[in-house]
Design a protein around this motif. Structure first.
Motif, PDB file in Angstrom:
ATOM      1  N   ARG A 152       0.833  -1.211   0.000  1.00  0.00           N
ATOM      2  CA  ARG A 152       0.000   0.000   0.000  1.00  0.00           C
ATOM      3  C   ARG A 152       0.867   1.260   0.000  1.00  0.00           C
ATOM      4  NH1 ARG A 152      -2.710  -1.536   3.949  1.00  0.00           N
ATOM      5  NH2 ARG A 152      -1.779  -0.333   5.643  1.00  0.00           N
ATOM      6  N   LYS A 155       2.821   1.674  -3.348  1.00  0.00           N
ATOM      7  CA  LYS A 155       1.926   2.104  -4.427  1.00  0.00           C
ATOM      8  C   LYS A 155       1.595   3.591  -4.327  1.00  0.00           C
ATOM      9  CE  LYS A 155      -0.808  -1.675  -6.215  1.00  0.00           C
ATOM     10  NZ  LYS A 155      -2.128  -2.303  -6.233  1.00  0.00           N
ATOM     11  N   PRO A 187      -3.918  -9.254  -7.728  1.00  0.00           N
ATOM     12  CA  PRO A 187      -4.420  -7.972  -8.250  1.00  0.00           C
ATOM     13  C   PRO A 187      -3.676  -6.749  -7.723  1.00  0.00           C
ATOM     14  CG  PRO A 187      -6.230  -9.380  -7.492  1.00  0.00           C
ATOM     15  CD  PRO A 187      -4.967  -9.993  -6.997  1.00  0.00           C
ATOM     16  N   GLU A 188      -2.900  -6.924  -6.642  1.00  0.00           N
ATOM     17  CA  GLU A 188      -2.144  -5.808  -6.079  1.00  0.00           C
ATOM     18  C   GLU A 188      -0.858  -5.527  -6.852  1.00  0.00           C
ATOM     19  OE1 GLU A 188      -3.323  -3.963  -3.675  1.00  0.00           O
ATOM     20  OE2 GLU A 188      -5.091  -5.245  -3.529  1.00  0.00           O
ATOM     21  N   HIS A 190       1.739  -5.091 -10.226  1.00  0.00           N
ATOM     22  CA  HIS A 190       1.788  -4.621 -11.611  1.00  0.00           C
ATOM     23  C   HIS A 190       2.422  -5.683 -12.502  1.00  0.00           C
ATOM     24  CE1 HIS A 190       2.054  -0.701  -9.270  1.00  0.00           C
ATOM     25  NE2 HIS A 190       0.947  -0.570  -9.964  1.00  0.00           N
ATOM     26  N   GLY A 218      -7.114  -6.647 -11.591  1.00  0.00           N
ATOM     27  CA  GLY A 218      -6.653  -5.544 -10.754  1.00  0.00           C
ATOM     28  C   GLY A 218      -5.632  -4.677 -11.464  1.00  0.00           C
ATOM     29  N   ASP A 219      -4.474  -4.496 -10.833  1.00  0.00           N
ATOM     30  CA  ASP A 219      -3.430  -3.613 -11.370  1.00  0.00           C
ATOM     31  C   ASP A 219      -2.409  -4.318 -12.253  1.00  0.00           C
ATOM     32  OD1 ASP A 219      -4.459  -1.367 -10.136  1.00  0.00           O
ATOM     33  OD2 ASP A 219      -3.283  -1.640  -8.309  1.00  0.00           O
ATOM     34  N   VAL A 220      -2.608  -5.610 -12.542  1.00  0.00           N
ATOM     35  CA  VAL A 220      -1.613  -6.378 -13.305  1.00  0.00           C
ATOM     36  C   VAL A 220      -1.471  -5.822 -14.723  1.00  0.00           C
ATOM     37  CG1 VAL A 220      -0.975  -8.633 -14.239  1.00  0.00           C
ATOM     38  CG2 VAL A 220      -2.001  -8.474 -11.951  1.00  0.00           C
ATOM     39  N   LYS A 221      -0.235  -5.441 -15.073  1.00  0.00           N
ATOM     40  CA  LYS A 221       0.051  -4.896 -16.400  1.00  0.00           C
ATOM     41  C   LYS A 221       0.835  -5.876 -17.272  1.00  0.00           C
ATOM     42  CE  LYS A 221       0.156  -0.062 -14.849  1.00  0.00           C
ATOM     43  NZ  LYS A 221      -1.003   0.364 -15.654  1.00  0.00           N
ATOM     44  N   VAL A 275       5.698   3.111 -13.260  1.00  0.00           N
ATOM     45  CA  VAL A 275       4.381   2.508 -13.476  1.00  0.00           C
ATOM     46  C   VAL A 275       3.743   3.002 -14.777  1.00  0.00           C
ATOM     47  CG1 VAL A 275       2.047   2.217 -12.569  1.00  0.00           C
ATOM     48  CG2 VAL A 275       4.002   2.079 -11.021  1.00  0.00           C
TER      49      VAL A 275
END
Length: 325
Positions: A152, A155, A187-188, A190, A218-221, A275
């Motif tokens: 947290r 991020k 999901p947390e 990247h 989630g935030d997975v890129k 990011v």
């Protein structure tokens, strides 16, 4: 260059002197520093990156040894706490003839699991930093909450979050607890690194392509799918970028996947990835990044242990050059 932070277990791997024996039949062991997050941070530091370890060790001789080992390869240990409440974790490893492993862990609990969220500084992280974690220390413990706070906080400052589940089922009371926890944390991140041995267990999907694409939540890129000596595939923005492995004489596969992701993350730091720029960097630089990561993983298998067997950056470039001729 920004910093890599790695959070989780640092432990002693006891490697058998005899290969090809079941753990119960091994009569001689050699100690080696290990723990997946520690292997990754050591790799980044050895390659020349700015790397810090976040964990807790026992106030014992093994803890002293691990601090010395991390310092020797250039890891910042200012975020490593010590405690008298538990001992440093130990793992006994049996090596089969092909270099594959069988583990027996001693941690009930170990010192790393006692790191609390109150001990995580919200101002440790900066934009462009990378926070890397695995699943071994996500069992129900203060350390799990420490992970949540670190993720947290990182991020909020604009750091890249990297997750390698690195499944170790003997450390979980129930395999489904392991799976559910991994799915909770994916999901947390990247960036998610997953091996061919873990994919179906984690996703519950037999079809490889479907399973990989189910990880984009989630935030997975980006997803890095590793296939051992066969190389790795990088999935980003709907495309797959493939890479081949390097042929080497395998002594011990311990830490190979950690050296791979360490090499991968070092390259991201070297390229000042952030990011917002992560997908662009991976799309444009994937072959260079994957080649460095594959060579890092391959060379680590030619020695015993994990941190002890990490190659130098020069060794990696030599192997890449040799295979490009």
């Amino acid at each position: 260059m920004a910093r890599l932070f790695s959070i989780g277990e640092v432990l002693i791997d006891f490697i058998p002197a005899q290969k090809g024996k079941a753990l119960k039949d091994v009569f001689s062991f050699e100690r080696a520093p290990g723990g997946a997050p520690a292997n990754v941070v050591a790799a980044v530091a050895k390659f020349g990156g700015n790397a810090s370890m976040i964990t807790k060790l026992g106030s014992d001789a093994f803890g002293d040894f691990l601090i010395d080992t991390l310092n020797e390869v250039g890891v910042n240990t200012n975020y490593v706490y010590r405690t008298n409440e538990a001992n440093t974790a130990l793992a006994f490893v049996s090596l089969k003839e092909d270099g594959e492993r069988d583990f027996s862990f001693y941690r009930n609990p170990s010192a790393d699991l006692l790191l609390s969220e109150e001990e995580i500084g919200e101002n440790w992280f900066n934009e462009g930093d990378i926070l890397h974690f695995c699943s071994v220390d996500l069992v129900e413990s203060p350390m799990k909450q420490a992970h949540a706070k670190a993720i947290r906080s990182a991020k909020e400052k604009g750091a890249i979050i990297s997750f390698d589940p690195n499944v170790r089922l003997p450390l979980w009371k129930d395999p489904q607890d392991c799976r559910k926890t991994i799915l909770q944390f994916i999901p947390e991140a990247h960036l998610v690194k997953i091996s061919d041995e873990e994919l179906e267990f984690i996703t519950g999907i037999a079809n490889e392509n479907e399973a990989i694409h189910s990880l984009f939540v989630g935030d997975v890129k980006a997803v890095i799918y590793t296939r051992g000596s066969q190389g790795a595939d990088l999935y980003v923005n709907g495309k797959c970028y493939s890479s081949s492995g390097f042929g080497v004489t395998v002594e011990d596969t311990t830490g190979a996947g950690d050296a791979f992701i360490g090499g991968f993350l070092f390259k991201l730091l070297e390229k000042n990835a952030s990011v917002p720029q992560l997908m662009k960097t991976l799309q444009e630089e994937n072959q260079e990044i994957l080649s460095f990561a594959n060579a890092s993983g391959a060379l680590t298998t030619t020695g015993k242990g994990a941190i002890s067997a990490l190659p130098t950056k020069e060794d990696i470039y030599q192997l890449i050059k040799k295979n490009s001729n």
